[in-house]
Design an enzyme around this catalytic site. Structure first.
Site, PDB file in Angstrom:
ATOM      1  N   HIS A   1     -10.491   0.534   1.081  1.00 41.45           N
ATOM      2  CA  HIS A   1     -10.385   1.602   2.065  1.00 41.45           C
ATOM      3  C   HIS A   1     -11.791   1.700   2.673  1.00 41.45           C
ATOM      4  CE1 HIS A   1      -9.391   6.059   2.976  1.00 41.45           C
ATOM      5  NE2 HIS A   1     -10.674   5.929   3.241  1.00 41.45           N
TER       6      HIS A   1
ATOM      7  N   LEU B   1       2.417   6.725  -5.190  1.00 36.40           N
ATOM      8  CA  LEU B   1       3.603   7.288  -5.849  1.00 36.40           C
ATOM      9  C   LEU B   1       3.291   8.575  -6.616  1.00 36.40           C
ATOM     10  CD1 LEU B   1       5.424   4.027  -7.065  1.00 36.40           C
ATOM     11  CD2 LEU B   1       5.696   5.287  -4.917  1.00 36.40           C
ATOM     12  N   ARG B   2       2.010   8.942  -6.665  1.00 32.96           N
ATOM     13  CA  ARG B   2       1.558  10.251  -7.192  1.00 32.96           C
ATOM     14  C   ARG B   2       1.767  10.494  -8.681  1.00 32.96           C
ATOM     15  NH1 ARG B   2      -1.502  10.280  -3.058  1.00 32.96           N
ATOM     16  NH2 ARG B   2      -0.800  11.287  -1.151  1.00 32.96           N
TER      17      ARG B   2
ATOM     18  N   ASN C   1      -5.004   6.297  -7.287  1.00 30.71           N
ATOM     19  CA  ASN C   1      -5.627   7.623  -7.183  1.00 30.71           C
ATOM     20  C   ASN C   1      -4.695   8.738  -7.661  1.00 30.71           C
ATOM     21  OD1 ASN C   1      -3.949   7.264  -4.926  1.00 30.71           O
ATOM     22  ND2 ASN C   1      -5.179   8.589  -3.629  1.00 30.71           N
TER      23      ASN C   1
ATOM     24  N   ASP D   1       0.999   2.730   3.689  1.00 29.95           N
ATOM     25  CA  ASP D   1       0.127   3.795   3.177  1.00 29.95           C
ATOM     26  C   ASP D   1       0.938   5.085   2.977  1.00 29.95           C
ATOM     27  OD1 ASP D   1      -2.070   5.083   2.182  1.00 29.95           O
ATOM     28  OD2 ASP D   1      -3.158   5.228   4.093  1.00 29.95           O
TER      29      ASP D   1
ATOM     30  N   HIS E   1       0.832  -1.212   0.000  1.00 32.66           N
ATOM     31  CA  HIS E   1       0.000   0.000   0.000  1.00 32.66           C
ATOM     32  C   HIS E   1       0.867   1.263   0.000  1.00 32.66           C
ATOM     33  CE1 HIS E   1      -3.948   1.964   1.562  1.00 32.66           C
ATOM     34  NE2 HIS E   1      -3.211   2.853   0.884  1.00 32.66           N
TER      35      HIS E   1
HETATM   36 ZN   LIG Z   1      -3.755   4.841   0.813  1.00 29.58          ZN
HETATM   37 ZN   LIG Z   2      -6.957   4.647   2.230  1.00 26.54          ZN
END
Ligand SMILES: [Zn+2]
Ligand SMILES: [Zn+2]
Length: 449
Positions: A180, A64-65, A95, A306, A61
């Protein structure tokens, strides 16, 4: 043939029950032998005296953007941060901007990781198009081009029917859904755990039930479909209870916990510290204690960071306006070693297991081992010496880390992927020759302070 011999280290490999002094031989990027003493000619030698040699850590998790968030992290800087934390394989969440919900998106991450990354990167593709929670992505196609799991991390799948179908499809493909778990109607505009501390600070709280209600719903859907639900970043004792109960009933549910939820509580927010702001929020001591017990009894399978980079500009803000999340790959092992192994609550074997075979088992992969024949992904650890963790030790592009300035009792000395060195601790003596040069046998010190 390229040959590398790691000599005089202490091998720690929970997958084989090994914790003793041994030599490790690498040939053509693969582990070829693990014995008490290996004498080989025409080989490059690294002296790992005083160091532990562990399988490379696996983080299922991370964020890396890239693409779209290169101001806070890139695949290049994110994988360097991972290597600095002893990780050799990481999963990165979808995301990004655009969301990784297409074959092009998955291929982009893989090609950037191949050209700019220094460790193994597995893309997690979105469950729904644009992570809008409405229309499923094409799981089969995304998996065929390299997606390792599916998740809408950061935006929970609120529609139970969509979640049910997602579990049904992923069951056919034999791949987990990383969920999530958050009811967004309950979390609403909250910024930290709802309770005494939030009331005192005047910060709108997030009710703890916002997580457990979704964990329970998703466990029920996993039970109904037979799909594999993996609960991301478990944070409350009620969620732990729901997962334990589901597992007892034979539901295919696995779970992860983050280093910050294992070591910090909502008290860290006092002083409006935005590096203590994350989702799910830090909770109470009783929650933290329940998470530790759940990891110990196997209810929670593994540790995952995370890792969530945010620029200083974004985090250096009033608490309510700052984004959720902290980075965590560089500090995961040192923080947990200092908090749990030095204090003798855990053995070193237990911690390494939760960062290697634990996540590998969630993914049903034969990773996280030093068994001969596998890729030579491993890390050298310096244990027991006190050292301050400073901002200059952060390789991530973002510095949103609550542990800067903390004294830790472990350092990652070096990390190797496919037998190639990808990280050397800046404060430890560097190797004297490049890895892979096998013209002549030579000795070099890997990392002595
Ligand atoms: Zn996350
Ligand atoms: Zn999350």
């Amino acid at each position: 043939m390229s040959r590398l011999l790691i000599r005089n280290g202490t091998i720690i490999d929970p997958s084989q029950g090994i914790h003793r002094a041994m030599d490790l031989l690498v040939e053509d990027g693969k582990i070829s032998a693990l014995k008490a003493r290996i004498d080989a000619s025409d080989v490059e030698i690294i002296d790992a005296s005083g160091l532990h040699v562990a399988p490379g850590f696996i983080d299922i998790h991370t964020h890396l953007r890239e693409p779209g968030g290169e101001g806070s992290e890139t695949i290049e800087t994110g994988t360097r941060a991972a290597a600095a934390g002893g990780f050799t394989t990481i999963y990165c969440m979808p995301n990004t901007t655009p969301v990784c919900d297409s074959e092009t998106g998955v291929q982009y991450v893989l090609s950037r990781a191949a050209s700019h990354g220094c460790i193994n990167v597995v893309p997690v593709a979105a469950i729904t198009k644009g992570m809008q929670g409405e229309e499923l992505t094409n799981f089969g196609r995304l998996m065929n081009c390299g997606a390792g799991a599916f998740s809408d991390d950061g935006r929970p799948v609120m529609n139970a029917e969509i979640m049910r179908r997602a579990l049904e499809y992923t069951k056919l493909l034999g791949i987990p859904l990383f969920e999530h778990c958050e009811d967004m109607n309950l979390t609403a505009e909250g910024h930290m755990n709802e309770g005494v501390v939030s009331a005192r600070l005047g910060i709108k709280g997030i009710p703890r039930v916002s997580e457990s209600v979704m964990v329970s719903r998703n466990c029920a859907l996993a039970a109904a479909t037979g799909g594999h639900l993996h609960v991301c970043h478990v944070s409350t004792r009620e969620s732990v209870d729901a997962i334990r109960e589901a597992r007892r009933n034979g539901v295919h549910v696995t779970a992860e916990v983050s280093p910050h939820h294992l070591t910090m509580t909502e008290e860290a927010v006092i002083g409006y510290n935005t590096n203590a702001k994350m989702k799910p929020p830090l909770c109470e001591k009783a929650d933290r204690d329940a998470l530790i017990v759940a990891l110990e009894d196997g209810t929670i399978d593994c540790i995952a960071t995370d890792h969530a980079p945010h620029s200083a500009q974004a985090k250096d803000n009033v608490f309510d306006a700052a984004p959720f999340g902290i980075i965590g790959m560089e500090t995961a092992f040192p923080v947990l070693y200092t908090s749990f192994v030095v204090t003798k609550r855990w053995t070193l074997d237990f911690l390494v297991e939760k960062m290697t075979t634990g996540p590998a088992r969630v993914m049903n992969r034969e990773w996280g081992t030093l068994r001969p024949g596998v890729a030579a992904d491993f890390t050298l650890l310096e244990l027991g010496k006190s050292a301050k963790f400073e901002q200059r030790h952060i390789f991530s592009k973002s510095k949103n880390c609550p542990w800067v300035g903390a004294t830790m009792k472990a350092r990652i000395a070096a990390t190797f992927v496919n037998g190639k060195q990808v990280f050397q601790h800046p404060d430890l003596v560097a190797p004297s020759s490049p890895v892979g040069d096998v013209a002549k046998p030579r000795e070099r010190k890997a990392a002595k302070a």
